[in-house]
Design a protein around this motif. Structure first.
Motif, PDB file in Angstrom:
ATOM      1  N   ALA A  60       0.835  -1.208   0.000  1.00 22.20           N
ATOM      2  CA  ALA A  60       0.000   0.000   0.000  1.00 22.20           C
ATOM      3  C   ALA A  60       0.869   1.257   0.000  1.00 22.20           C
ATOM      4  CB  ALA A  60      -0.940  -0.009   1.211  1.00 22.20           C
ATOM      5  N   HIS A  97       1.075   3.788  -3.144  1.00 19.85           N
ATOM      6  CA  HIS A  97       0.663   5.163  -2.837  1.00 19.85           C
ATOM      7  C   HIS A  97       1.716   6.158  -3.321  1.00 19.85           C
ATOM      8  CE1 HIS A  97      -0.915   8.634  -0.705  1.00 19.85           C
ATOM      9  NE2 HIS A  97       0.294   8.814  -0.206  1.00 19.85           N
ATOM     10  N   ASP A 143       1.624   6.408  -7.062  1.00 21.80           N
ATOM     11  CA  ASP A 143       0.456   7.179  -7.467  1.00 21.80           C
ATOM     12  C   ASP A 143       0.691   8.676  -7.246  1.00 21.80           C
ATOM     13  OD1 ASP A 143      -2.338   7.462  -8.323  1.00 21.80           O
ATOM     14  OD2 ASP A 143      -2.696   8.031  -6.234  1.00 21.80           O
ATOM     15  N   GLN A 144       1.311   9.035  -6.129  1.00 25.64           N
ATOM     16  CA  GLN A 144       1.616  10.435  -5.852  1.00 25.64           C
ATOM     17  C   GLN A 144       2.564  11.000  -6.903  1.00 25.64           C
ATOM     18  OE1 GLN A 144       0.536  12.496  -2.835  1.00 25.64           O
ATOM     19  NE2 GLN A 144      -0.999  11.033  -3.491  1.00 25.64           N
TER      20      GLN A 144
END
Length: 133
Positions: free
Chosen positions: A16, A20, A23-24
């Motif tokens: 995760a 994350h 994705d950022q």
């Protein structure tokens, strides 16, 4: 313990966190995050395991690609098959696969030797650390 039919509802903390951050980075590249918020904008993901440094692009499976690689197809199919298992089956030691493309693999024992691969899967329980460089 976790029933296998519910494994897709569980969260692997390491995976995760990695997805994350990726994705950022995509949001930053697309201008969705104000540039003044981040000092170092050009970067790639590096994952450290007990024996290697792995650099590449994490596949978030958010594309509309009709044609999948073998590993993409296999991971999708695995998720579907988990849903077909009997409810009495249980799982322990939950870990998640991290699909990486355009991989550069450097062994810590021989750092001068770099192996390049189109794609690979790193299991989150093997991740010791990560950085964005």
């Amino acid at each position: 313990m976790l029933k296998l039919q519910h494994i897709h509802k569980s969260m692997d903390y390491k995976k995760a966190l990695i997805t994350h951050l990726v994705d950022q980075k995509q949001q930053l590249d697309e201008g969705l995050i104000p540039e003044e918020s981040i000092v170092l904008k050009q970067c790639s993901l590096q994952i450290l395991t007990q024996t290697a440094l792995i650099e590449g692009e994490v596949n978030l499976f958010d594309g509309d690609e009709e044609m999948q690689t073998f590993l993409e197809y296999g991971l999708d199919r695995f998720g579907e098959e988990l849903l077909e298992l009997p409810p009495e089956m249980w799982a322990a030691n939950v870990t998640a696969p991290i699909h990486i493309k355009n991989v550069r693999f450097r062994s810590l024992a021989a750092p001068e030797s770099i192996m390049e691969m189109h794609e690979m899967i790193v299991f989150s329980d093997q991740v010791v650390g990560l950085t964005i460089v």
